[in-house]
Design a protein around this motif. Structure first.
Motif, PDB file in Angstrom:
ATOM      1  N   LEU A  92       0.820  -1.217   0.000  1.00 49.35           N
ATOM      2  CA  LEU A  92       0.000   0.000   0.000  1.00 49.35           C
ATOM      3  C   LEU A  92       0.853   1.267   0.000  1.00 49.35           C
ATOM      4  CD1 LEU A  92      -2.943  -0.873   2.454  1.00 49.35           C
ATOM      5  CD2 LEU A  92      -2.825  -1.173  -0.015  1.00 49.35           C
ATOM      6  N   ARG A  93       2.060   1.156  -0.521  1.00 48.24           N
ATOM      7  CA  ARG A  93       2.879   2.360  -0.730  1.00 48.24           C
ATOM      8  C   ARG A  93       2.476   2.935  -2.081  1.00 48.24           C
ATOM      9  NH1 ARG A  93       8.715  -0.212   0.731  1.00 48.24           N
ATOM     10  NH2 ARG A  93       8.025  -1.582  -0.968  1.00 48.24           N
ATOM     11  N   LEU A  94       2.477   4.263  -2.157  1.00 52.45           N
ATOM     12  CA  LEU A  94       1.930   4.932  -3.341  1.00 52.45           C
ATOM     13  C   LEU A  94       2.928   5.882  -3.969  1.00 52.45           C
ATOM     14  CD1 LEU A  94      -1.360   6.252  -1.653  1.00 52.45           C
ATOM     15  CD2 LEU A  94      -1.025   4.000  -2.701  1.00 52.45           C
ATOM     16  N   VAL A  95       2.768   6.083  -5.271  1.00 52.74           N
ATOM     17  CA  VAL A  95       3.284   7.279  -5.936  1.00 52.74           C
ATOM     18  C   VAL A  95       2.064   8.113  -6.297  1.00 52.74           C
ATOM     19  CG1 VAL A  95       4.336   8.227  -8.026  1.00 52.74           C
ATOM     20  CG2 VAL A  95       5.422   6.300  -6.842  1.00 52.74           C
ATOM     21  N   LYS A  96       2.092   9.394  -5.901  1.00 50.85           N
ATOM     22  CA  LYS A  96       1.017  10.313  -6.218  1.00 50.85           C
ATOM     23  C   LYS A  96       1.610  11.636  -6.710  1.00 50.85           C
ATOM     24  CE  LYS A  96      -2.507  10.840  -3.539  1.00 50.85           C
ATOM     25  NZ  LYS A  96      -3.378  10.938  -4.734  1.00 50.85           N
ATOM     26  N   ARG A 104      -0.996  19.038  -0.809  1.00 49.75           N
ATOM     27  CA  ARG A 104      -2.250  19.086  -0.045  1.00 49.75           C
ATOM     28  C   ARG A 104      -2.798  17.677   0.170  1.00 49.75           C
ATOM     29  NH1 ARG A 104      -5.503  24.495  -2.191  1.00 49.75           N
ATOM     30  NH2 ARG A 104      -3.710  25.915  -2.055  1.00 49.75           N
ATOM     31  N   GLU A 105      -2.610  16.803  -0.815  1.00 48.78           N
ATOM     32  CA  GLU A 105      -3.088  15.423  -0.651  1.00 48.78           C
ATOM     33  C   GLU A 105      -2.397  14.754   0.538  1.00 48.78           C
ATOM     34  OE1 GLU A 105      -4.274  14.049  -5.165  1.00 48.78           O
ATOM     35  OE2 GLU A 105      -2.216  13.795  -4.509  1.00 48.78           O
ATOM     36  N   LYS A 106      -1.105  14.983   0.683  1.00 47.53           N
ATOM     37  CA  LYS A 106      -0.389  14.308   1.782  1.00 47.53           C
ATOM     38  C   LYS A 106      -0.774  14.898   3.127  1.00 47.53           C
ATOM     39  CE  LYS A 106       3.756  12.563   0.950  1.00 47.53           C
ATOM     40  NZ  LYS A 106       5.225  12.344   0.849  1.00 47.53           N
ATOM     41  N   ILE A 107      -0.957  16.218   3.174  1.00 48.91           N
ATOM     42  CA  ILE A 107      -1.373  16.853   4.440  1.00 48.91           C
ATOM     43  C   ILE A 107      -2.745  16.318   4.851  1.00 48.91           C
ATOM     44  CG2 ILE A 107      -2.048  19.042   5.500  1.00 48.91           C
ATOM     45  CD1 ILE A 107       0.075  20.394   3.661  1.00 48.91           C
ATOM     46  N   VAL A 108      -3.652  16.238   3.901  1.00 49.27           N
ATOM     47  CA  VAL A 108      -5.017  15.769   4.205  1.00 49.27           C
ATOM     48  C   VAL A 108      -4.994  14.287   4.592  1.00 49.27           C
ATOM     49  CG1 VAL A 108      -7.280  15.303   3.160  1.00 49.27           C
ATOM     50  CG2 VAL A 108      -6.177  17.535   2.834  1.00 49.27           C
ATOM     51  N   ALA A 196      12.655   8.542   0.240  1.00 49.05           N
ATOM     52  CA  ALA A 196      11.849   9.572   0.905  1.00 49.05           C
ATOM     53  C   ALA A 196      12.699  10.341   1.919  1.00 49.05           C
ATOM     54  CB  ALA A 196      10.642   8.934   1.583  1.00 49.05           C
ATOM     55  N   ARG A 197      13.487   9.614   2.698  1.00 49.91           N
ATOM     56  CA  ARG A 197      14.337  10.281   3.699  1.00 49.91           C
ATOM     57  C   ARG A 197      15.335  11.206   3.018  1.00 49.91           C
ATOM     58  NH1 ARG A 197      14.263   5.153   6.114  1.00 49.91           N
ATOM     59  NH2 ARG A 197      16.237   4.561   5.160  1.00 49.91           N
ATOM     60  N   ALA A 198      15.920  10.746   1.926  1.00 54.07           N
ATOM     61  CA  ALA A 198      16.931  11.559   1.231  1.00 54.07           C
ATOM     62  C   ALA A 198      16.293  12.810   0.627  1.00 54.07           C
ATOM     63  CB  ALA A 198      17.604  10.719   0.138  1.00 54.07           C
ATOM     64  N   LEU A 199      15.109  12.679   0.082  1.00 59.29           N
ATOM     65  CA  LEU A 199      14.476  13.833  -0.575  1.00 59.29           C
ATOM     66  C   LEU A 199      14.048  14.897   0.427  1.00 59.29           C
ATOM     67  CD1 LEU A 199      12.340  12.026  -3.325  1.00 59.29           C
ATOM     68  CD2 LEU A 199      14.375  13.463  -3.665  1.00 59.29           C
ATOM     69  N   VAL A 200      13.485  14.496   1.554  1.00 59.41           N
ATOM     70  CA  VAL A 200      13.014  15.518   2.503  1.00 59.41           C
ATOM     71  C   VAL A 200      14.181  16.259   3.134  1.00 59.41           C
ATOM     72  CG1 VAL A 200      10.800  14.423   3.028  1.00 59.41           C
ATOM     73  CG2 VAL A 200      12.782  13.894   4.436  1.00 59.41           C
ATOM     74  N   ALA A 201      15.383  15.704   3.049  1.00 58.15           N
ATOM     75  CA  ALA A 201      16.557  16.369   3.628  1.00 58.15           C
ATOM     76  C   ALA A 201      17.104  17.460   2.712  1.00 58.15           C
ATOM     77  CB  ALA A 201      17.649  15.332   3.915  1.00 58.15           C
ATOM     78  N   VAL A 202      16.581  17.586   1.494  1.00 59.21           N
ATOM     79  CA  VAL A 202      17.105  18.585   0.551  1.00 59.21           C
ATOM     80  C   VAL A 202      16.400  19.920   0.779  1.00 59.21           C
ATOM     81  CG1 VAL A 202      17.334  19.235  -1.871  1.00 59.21           C
ATOM     82  CG2 VAL A 202      17.629  16.831  -1.192  1.00 59.21           C
ATOM     83  N   GLU A 207       7.869  18.732  -0.814  1.00 62.59           N
ATOM     84  CA  GLU A 207       7.249  17.416  -0.568  1.00 62.59           C
ATOM     85  C   GLU A 207       7.518  16.540  -1.781  1.00 62.59           C
ATOM     86  OE1 GLU A 207       6.519  14.846   1.210  1.00 62.59           O
ATOM     87  OE2 GLU A 207       5.639  16.291   2.613  1.00 62.59           O
ATOM     88  N   HIS A 208       7.325  15.252  -1.624  1.00 61.95           N
ATOM     89  CA  HIS A 208       7.493  14.325  -2.755  1.00 61.95           C
ATOM     90  C   HIS A 208       6.283  13.412  -2.821  1.00 61.95           C
ATOM     91  CE1 HIS A 208       8.320  11.256   0.183  1.00 61.95           C
ATOM     92  NE2 HIS A 208       9.111  12.145   0.786  1.00 61.95           N
ATOM     93  N   GLY A 209       6.165  12.726  -3.940  1.00 65.32           N
ATOM     94  CA  GLY A 209       4.963  11.938  -4.185  1.00 65.32           C
ATOM     95  C   GLY A 209       4.976  10.532  -3.639  1.00 65.32           C
ATOM     96  N   LEU A 210       5.961  10.176  -2.825  1.00 67.61           N
ATOM     97  CA  LEU A 210       5.932   8.864  -2.160  1.00 67.61           C
ATOM     98  C   LEU A 210       5.040   8.964  -0.931  1.00 67.61           C
ATOM     99  CD1 LEU A 210       9.721   7.935  -2.413  1.00 67.61           C
ATOM    100  CD2 LEU A 210       7.822   6.681  -3.495  1.00 67.61           C
ATOM    101  N   PHE A 211       3.953   8.214  -0.926  1.00 69.17           N
ATOM    102  CA  PHE A 211       3.039   8.178   0.217  1.00 69.17           C
ATOM    103  C   PHE A 211       3.279   6.840   0.914  1.00 69.17           C
ATOM    104  CE2 PHE A 211      -0.470  11.480  -0.410  1.00 69.17           C
ATOM    105  CZ  PHE A 211       0.290  12.267  -1.249  1.00 69.17           C
ATOM    106  N   LEU A 212       3.974   6.897   2.028  1.00 68.65           N
ATOM    107  CA  LEU A 212       4.418   5.671   2.704  1.00 68.65           C
ATOM    108  C   LEU A 212       3.744   5.595   4.069  1.00 68.65           C
ATOM    109  CD1 LEU A 212       8.224   6.076   1.865  1.00 68.65           C
ATOM    110  CD2 LEU A 212       6.431   4.976   0.487  1.00 68.65           C
ATOM    111  N   GLY A 213       3.059   4.498   4.330  1.00 73.94           N
ATOM    112  CA  GLY A 213       2.398   4.343   5.621  1.00 73.94           C
ATOM    113  C   GLY A 213       1.159   5.221   5.780  1.00 73.94           C
ATOM    114  N   LEU A 214       0.630   5.729   4.722  1.00 79.15           N
ATOM    115  CA  LEU A 214      -0.560   6.587   4.801  1.00 79.15           C
ATOM    116  C   LEU A 214      -1.830   5.855   4.379  1.00 79.15           C
ATOM    117  CD1 LEU A 214       0.909   9.955   3.449  1.00 79.15           C
ATOM    118  CD2 LEU A 214       0.051   9.518   5.756  1.00 79.15           C
TER     119      LEU A 214
END
Ligand SMILES: O=C[C@H](O)[C@H](O)[C@H](O)COP(=O)(O)O
Length: 236
Positions: A92-96, A104-108, A196-202, A207-214
């Motif tokens: 259930l990991r996603l690319v969005k 906004r999709e990830k915040i919601v 995901a960890r590497a991208l958020v550190a930049v 935000e990025h389109g990997l939705f993990l654990g959501l």
């Protein structure tokens, strides 16, 4: 069955998850738009819900459908978000973010107790990455940010071209938040969590389109013998 018919079948099943009084996150994209239209029919028939749209496009669609809207500031805890996806894997990991609404999709989704994804069967993959990964960045320092994103992608064991998304007019696509999108054509993402960890550190990456654990569940409409067949994953 056409992809449009499959999307409609998944959206129709998702409407059945909605109960009176629910606070809903309303996703973005062609599949989520069908859900909004079908939900609007129920609302006009008396269903009481309130929704938080994940994009200006969804806000307009929900208003046209007669769905009462709120904001996360007024309603910070949501019961259920229904949204589409560009890819979904067995965990259930996603690319969005194919439509540029990932932030906004990830915040919601993060503000929702449950997130149920509605997709046609073509979105199911064993390994994420076939769909270019959207990465939302601020316009300031775009070249420096792009170089840093490329390094982050390499550090996570991935490779592939990065391009600034263009709109229909050929100008850079601008998100609802006023940001740009880098699309990363990676082909395969062997370790989505590491990427995901590497991208958020930049710095500069919003935000990025990997939705993990959501996502807590998924409704997948597949074509079988000229009919649509619904497969549910997780709690859906
Ligand atoms: O930014 C857009 C969203 O993440 C969409 O949910 C995603 O692109 C799937 O859209 P569609 O249902 O049109 O394939």
């Amino acid at each position: 069955m056409s992809p449009a018919e499959l999307k409609r079948a998944a959206a129709a099943r998702a409407v059945g998850l909605v109960e009176d009084g629910m606070r809903l996150g309303l996703g973005t994209g062609s599949t989520a738009t069908v859900f909004v239209e079908l939900l609007g029919e129920k609302v006009r028939a008396g269903l009481k819900v309130v929704g938080v749209p994940t994009s200006e496009a969804t806000r307009r669609a929900a208003e046209a459908a007669g769905i009462p809207l709120t904001t996360l500031d007024e309603t910070p805890d949501l019961d259920l978000t229904i949204d589409g996806a560009d890819e979904i894997d067995p965990q259930l990991r996603l690319v969005k973010g194919g439509g540029g609404a990932l932030l906004r999709e990830k915040i919601v989704a993060a503000a929702s107790r449950r997130m149920v994804v509605i997709v046609d069967g073509a979105k199911r993959v064993e390994t994420l990455g076939r769909f270019p990964l959207p990465i939302e960045v601020v316009p300031f320092g775009l070249v420096a940010t792009t170089l840093a994103v490329a390094a982050a992608i390499r550090s996570a064991g991935c490779a592939g071209p990065l391009s600034v998304r263009k709109g229909g007019d050929g100008a850079p696509f601008v998100t609802d938040g006023g940001h740009l999108i880098l699309d990363a054509g990676l082909g395969r993402i062997p370790d989505p969590e590491a990427l995901a960890r590497a991208l958020v550190a930049v710095p500069g990456v919003v935000e990025h389109g990997l939705f993990l654990g959501l996502a807590t569940g998924a409704i997948v409409a597949e074509a079988a013998d000229g009919q649509s067949r619904i497969v549910t994953l997780g709690a859906a």
